[in-house]
Design a protein around this motif. Structure first.
Motif, PDB file in Angstrom:
ATOM      1  N   ILE A 195       0.858  -1.121   0.673  1.00 38.63           N
ATOM      2  CA  ILE A 195       0.588   0.005   0.274  1.00 38.63           C
ATOM      3  C   ILE A 195       0.884   1.642  -0.038  1.00 38.63           C
ATOM      4  CG2 ILE A 195      -1.749   1.373   1.441  1.00 38.63           C
ATOM      5  CD1 ILE A 195      -2.996  -1.230   2.516  1.00 38.63           C
ATOM      6  N   LEU A 216      -3.568   8.963  -7.083  1.00 48.55           N
ATOM      7  CA  LEU A 216      -3.007   8.410  -6.113  1.00 48.55           C
ATOM      8  C   LEU A 216      -4.493   7.080  -5.147  1.00 48.55           C
ATOM      9  CD1 LEU A 216      -1.924   8.866  -3.128  1.00 48.55           C
ATOM     10  CD2 LEU A 216      -3.561  10.401  -2.538  1.00 48.55           C
ATOM     11  N   ALA A 217      -5.394   7.139  -5.491  1.00 48.65           N
ATOM     12  CA  ALA A 217      -6.191   6.701  -5.323  1.00 48.65           C
ATOM     13  C   ALA A 217      -5.782   4.813  -6.235  1.00 48.65           C
ATOM     14  CB  ALA A 217      -8.084   6.395  -5.521  1.00 48.65           C
ATOM     15  N   TRP A 230       3.193   1.558  -3.641  1.00 47.41           N
ATOM     16  CA  TRP A 230       1.970   1.650  -4.261  1.00 47.41           C
ATOM     17  C   TRP A 230       0.932   3.178  -4.627  1.00 47.41           C
ATOM     18  CZ3 TRP A 230       3.098  -0.158  -8.749  1.00 47.41           C
ATOM     19  CH2 TRP A 230       3.415  -0.758  -8.992  1.00 47.41           C
ATOM     20  N   GLY A 231       1.588   3.326  -3.503  1.00 48.92           N
ATOM     21  CA  GLY A 231       0.710   4.852  -2.606  1.00 48.92           C
ATOM     22  C   GLY A 231       1.351   6.554  -3.818  1.00 48.92           C
ATOM     23  N   TRP A 260       1.019   8.639  -5.666  1.00 54.11           N
ATOM     24  CA  TRP A 260       0.989   9.742  -5.392  1.00 54.11           C
ATOM     25  C   TRP A 260       1.942  11.317  -6.015  1.00 54.11           C
ATOM     26  CZ3 TRP A 260       5.676  12.699  -3.163  1.00 54.11           C
ATOM     27  CH2 TRP A 260       5.274  13.810  -2.695  1.00 54.11           C
ATOM     28  N   VAL A 299      -2.859   3.083  -4.417  1.00 51.88           N
ATOM     29  CA  VAL A 299      -3.219   2.434  -2.904  1.00 51.88           C
ATOM     30  C   VAL A 299      -4.202   1.445  -3.202  1.00 51.88           C
ATOM     31  CG1 VAL A 299      -4.707   3.323  -1.211  1.00 51.88           C
ATOM     32  CG2 VAL A 299      -2.674   4.675  -1.554  1.00 51.88           C
TER      33      VAL A 299
END
Length: 126
Positions: free
Chosen positions: A47, A67-68, A50-51, A55, A71
Motif C-alpha cells: 500500500i 493516488l487512489a 504503490w501509494g 502520489w 493505493v
C-alpha cells in the motif's frame, strides 16, 4: 539406611529433554506470530510503495486519481503476495486439480472391470 541417589547424568538428560520440549512449544507459538507480522508488513509495504508511486504520478500529471489507483493496486498486490508466500491457497481457489467430488475415488474401488471401473491405460493418449 539411605536410598542410593539418582544418577546425575540421567537427571541432567531428563532436565535437558524437558527444556527442549518447552523450547519447541515456544518456537511453534512464535512461528504464528512471525507469519502474521510478515503478512502485515507485506500488505502495508504494498500500500505504501504503490501509494507513493500513485502520489508521484498524481503530482506530476495533476490528476488525483493516480493516488487512489496506486493505493488500491498496492493493496491488491499485497494480498496476492501474502497468498503466494503462504504457499497453500485455499482449497476452493485451487483450480489446478480436478475436483470431481470423490467420483474418481469411488470408481477406483470397483475392480471387477464393469461399467464403473477405470481401465489400466488411457486409450486416448496412446
Amino acid at each position: 539406611m539411605s536410598e542410593p541417589s539418582e544418577d546425575p547424568g540421567a537427571a541432567y538428560d531428563r532436565m535437558r529433554a524437558q527444556e527442549e520440549a518447552r523450547s519447541q512449544k515456544r518456537q511453534i507459538h512464535h512461528q504464528g506470530d512471525t507469519q502474521g507480522w510478515t503478512a502485515t508488513g507485506t500488505l502495508l509495504s504494498g500500500i505504501i510503495v504503490w501509494g507513493l508511486i500513485g502520489w508521484g504520478l498524481s503530482s506530476w500529471t495533476g490528476w488525483r486519481g493516480f493516488l487512489a489507483i496506486g493505493v488500491l493496486l498496492g493493496a491488491a498486490m499485497g494480498v496476492y503476495l501474502v497468498v503466494k508466500q503462504s504457499g497453500n491457497p485455499p482449497p476452493l481457489m485451487d483450480i489446478s486439480k480436478k475436483q470431481d467430488g470423490g467420483l474418481l475415488a469411488r470408481r477406483k474401488t470397483n475392480d471387477d472391470g464393469g461399467p464403473g471401473s477405470i481401465p489400466e491405460t488411457d486409450e486416448r493418449h496412446t
